[in-house]
Design a protein around this motif. Structure first.
Motif, PDB file in Angstrom:
ATOM      1  N   TRP A  89       1.010  -1.252   0.028  1.00  0.00           N
ATOM      2  CA  TRP A  89       0.061  -0.062  -0.062  1.00  0.00           C
ATOM      3  C   TRP A  89       0.994   1.156  -0.030  1.00  0.00           C
ATOM      4  N   TRP A  90       2.122   1.241   0.714  1.00  0.00           N
ATOM      5  CA  TRP A  90       2.794   2.403   0.981  1.00  0.00           C
ATOM      6  C   TRP A  90       3.597   2.643  -0.243  1.00  0.00           C
ATOM      7  N   LEU A  91       3.945   1.510  -0.882  1.00  0.00           N
ATOM      8  CA  LEU A  91       4.959   1.730  -2.110  1.00  0.00           C
ATOM      9  C   LEU A  91       4.180   2.300  -3.342  1.00  0.00           C
ATOM     10  N   PHE A  92       2.721   1.832  -3.368  1.00  0.00           N
ATOM     11  CA  PHE A  92       2.199   2.390  -4.631  1.00  0.00           C
ATOM     12  C   PHE A  92       1.809   3.878  -4.216  1.00  0.00           C
ATOM     13  N   LYS A  93       1.469   4.272  -2.925  1.00  0.00           N
ATOM     14  CA  LYS A  93       1.629   5.792  -2.572  1.00  0.00           C
ATOM     15  C   LYS A  93       2.720   6.495  -2.862  1.00  0.00           C
ATOM     16  N   LEU A  94       3.822   5.775  -2.582  1.00  0.00           N
ATOM     17  CA  LEU A  94       5.074   6.514  -2.917  1.00  0.00           C
ATOM     18  C   LEU A  94       5.471   6.662  -4.209  1.00  0.00           C
ATOM     19  N   PHE A  95       4.782   5.893  -5.023  1.00  0.00           N
ATOM     20  CA  PHE A  95       5.215   5.983  -6.454  1.00  0.00           C
ATOM     21  C   PHE A  95       4.031   6.772  -7.033  1.00  0.00           C
ATOM     22  N   GLY A  96       3.096   7.290  -6.318  1.00  0.00           N
ATOM     23  CA  GLY A  96       2.225   8.299  -6.810  1.00  0.00           C
ATOM     24  C   GLY A  96       0.673   7.773  -7.223  1.00  0.00           C
ATOM     25  N   HIS A  97       0.575   6.163  -6.947  1.00  0.00           N
ATOM     26  CA  HIS A  97      -0.910   5.535  -7.209  1.00  0.00           C
ATOM     27  C   HIS A  97      -1.680   5.594  -6.072  1.00  0.00           C
ATOM     28  N   ASP A  98      -2.343   6.492  -5.814  1.00  0.00           N
ATOM     29  CA  ASP A  98      -3.556   6.475  -4.921  1.00  0.00           C
ATOM     30  C   ASP A  98      -4.597   5.706  -4.764  1.00  0.00           C
ATOM     31  N   ASP A  99      -5.067   4.862  -5.783  1.00  0.00           N
ATOM     32  CA  ASP A  99      -6.082   4.016  -5.566  1.00  0.00           C
ATOM     33  C   ASP A  99      -5.654   2.602  -5.284  1.00  0.00           C
ATOM     34  N   VAL A 100      -5.212   2.584  -3.942  1.00  0.00           N
ATOM     35  CA  VAL A 100      -4.831   1.276  -3.343  1.00  0.00           C
ATOM     36  C   VAL A 100      -5.219   1.020  -2.129  1.00  0.00           C
ATOM     37  N   LEU A 101      -5.722  -0.257  -1.853  1.00  0.00           N
ATOM     38  CA  LEU A 101      -6.071  -0.520  -0.434  1.00  0.00           C
ATOM     39  C   LEU A 101      -5.651  -1.600   0.102  1.00  0.00           C
ATOM     40  N   VAL A 102      -5.840  -1.844   1.398  1.00  0.00           N
ATOM     41  CA  VAL A 102      -5.624  -3.237   2.035  1.00  0.00           C
ATOM     42  C   VAL A 102      -6.716  -4.088   2.755  1.00  0.00           C
ATOM     43  N   LEU A 103      -6.821  -5.054   2.317  1.00  0.00           N
ATOM     44  CA  LEU A 103      -8.058  -6.011   2.648  1.00  0.00           C
ATOM     45  C   LEU A 103      -7.784  -5.976   4.078  1.00  0.00           C
ATOM     46  N   ASP A 104      -8.822  -5.558   4.834  1.00  0.00           N
ATOM     47  CA  ASP A 104      -9.141  -5.806   6.336  1.00  0.00           C
ATOM     48  C   ASP A 104      -9.217  -6.928   6.852  1.00  0.00           C
ATOM     49  N   GLY A 105      -8.336  -7.605   7.448  1.00  0.00           N
ATOM     50  CA  GLY A 105      -8.355  -9.002   8.055  1.00  0.00           C
ATOM     51  C   GLY A 105      -7.593  -9.862   7.146  1.00  0.00           C
ATOM     52  N   GLY A 106      -7.526  -9.511   5.960  1.00  0.00           N
ATOM     53  CA  GLY A 106      -6.553 -10.269   5.110  1.00  0.00           C
ATOM     54  C   GLY A 106      -7.101 -11.744   4.800  1.00  0.00           C
ATOM     55  N   LEU A 107      -6.199 -12.523   4.447  1.00  0.00           N
ATOM     56  CA  LEU A 107      -6.502 -14.021   4.229  1.00  0.00           C
ATOM     57  C   LEU A 107      -7.489 -14.664   5.351  1.00  0.00           C
ATOM     58  N   PRO A 108      -7.030 -14.591   6.523  1.00  0.00           N
ATOM     59  CA  PRO A 108      -7.598 -15.316   7.689  1.00  0.00           C
ATOM     60  C   PRO A 108      -8.963 -14.846   7.702  1.00  0.00           C
ATOM     61  N   LYS A 109      -9.496 -13.588   7.716  1.00  0.00           N
ATOM     62  CA  LYS A 109     -10.917 -13.324   7.717  1.00  0.00           C
ATOM     63  C   LYS A 109     -11.562 -13.601   6.403  1.00  0.00           C
ATOM     64  N   TRP A 110     -10.795 -13.681   5.109  1.00  0.00           N
ATOM     65  CA  TRP A 110     -11.475 -14.214   4.076  1.00  0.00           C
ATOM     66  C   TRP A 110     -11.703 -15.852   4.156  1.00  0.00           C
ATOM     67  N   ARG A 111     -10.854 -16.539   4.617  1.00  0.00           N
ATOM     68  CA  ARG A 111     -11.120 -17.868   4.906  1.00  0.00           C
ATOM     69  C   ARG A 111     -11.998 -17.963   5.862  1.00  0.00           C
TER      70      ARG A 111
END
Length: 280
Positions: free
Chosen positions: A102-124
């Motif tokens: 997420w931070w790397l994409f922001k660093l390189f100027g791409h703002d449309d980036v999100l983190v999945l809340d809870g990640g794979l454990p919540k998805w599973r």
């Protein structure tokens, strides 16, 4: 600032052509897990594995340092990332290394980036669809970058701040590593912290199900450590991974995200001529 996406929303949007999903999992050197192998075993449908060591500076001996802009652009374009892409990063243990992407994409100027809340454990845990095997890549022509230099700090910046004290260094490592009571996972690394830094373990920002706390709770956590609306925070950790979880938390709390010390303790603690404090 965009921060998180829920499992419900990702499940609805994962079929859209502009949605690019990355498994950005990373494990510490003293952990036995193999993130790439675990991805092949099971991942969110349509996801690709983005290795933090691939989107890093190959000329720098420190772990997964920020890559040159052209390397980052070429690498993500191979996964189909373009200017109109919505990036979703997740990892296999909840919220950990996905924040670095997420931070790397922001660093390189791409703002449309999100983190999945809870990640794979919540998805599973919600019995959502999974798939196995390698990703099917759909390269794009190019990915333009716009490097945001104000979002990153280096050793010289931290050394200067020891005197000026204009920024607040916030350390995401465990309190035991911060105080020097616990050994570092990298062999030969000194224990302790940057003089004047404050401790806020990244895990404090997460609930037991690995989702991130609500903005009000995050704001309380940061303000209790002197990081308020007028502060200039610099996040750090062991190697610039979970420091990004703090940066993500700052954004979710509506606070200035400041910068991330890219070399973090791998650089500062690995040197022999940098001052450290131990409070164990």
């Amino acid at each position: 600032m965009h921060t998180l996406i829920s499992t419900d929303e990702l499940d609805e949007r994962r079929h859209e052509p502009d949605t690019i999903i990355f498994d950005a999992s990373y494990y510490l050197p003293n952990e036995p897990n193999n993130a790439a192998a675990l991805f092949l075993d099971s991942h969110i449908p349509g996801a690709a594995f983005l290795d933090l060591d691939v989107v890093s500076d190959p000329s720098n001996p420190l772990p997964h340092m920020v890559p040159p802009a052209d390397l980052f652009a070429r690498t993500v374009a191979e996964f189909g990332v373009g200017t109109d892409s919505m990036i979703v990063a997740y990892d296999q243990r909840g919220i950990f290394s996905a924040a670095r992407v997420w931070w790397l994409f922001k660093l390189f100027g791409h703002d449309d980036v999100l983190v999945l809340d809870g990640g794979l454990p919540k998805w599973r845990a919600e019995s959502r669809k999974l798939e196995s095997g390698p990703a099917e890549l759909k390269p794009t022509g190019s990915f333009p970058t716009n490097f945001q230099a104000a979002m990153v700090r280096n050793r010289a910046d931290i050394e200067q701040n020891l005197n000026t004290k204009g920024e607040i260094v916030v350390d995401a490592r465990s309190n035991a590593r911060f105080t020097g009571e616990a050994a570092e996972p990298r062999q030969g690394m000194r224990s302790g912290h940057v003089p004047g830094a404050i401790s806020l373990p990244f895990s404090d920002l997460l609930r037991s199900n690995q989702t991130m706390h609500d903005p009000a709770t995050l704001l309380t956590l940061f303000e209790a450590r002197g990081v308020g609306a007028s502060a200039k925070p610099v996040t750090m950790c062991g190697s610039g991974v979970t420091g990004a979880v703090l940066t993500l938390g700052l954004a979710r709390a509506g606070l200035p995200i400041g910068a991330l010390y890219d070399g973090s303790w791998a650089e500062w603690g690995g040197a022999t001529d940098t001052p450290i404090e131990r409070t164990a």
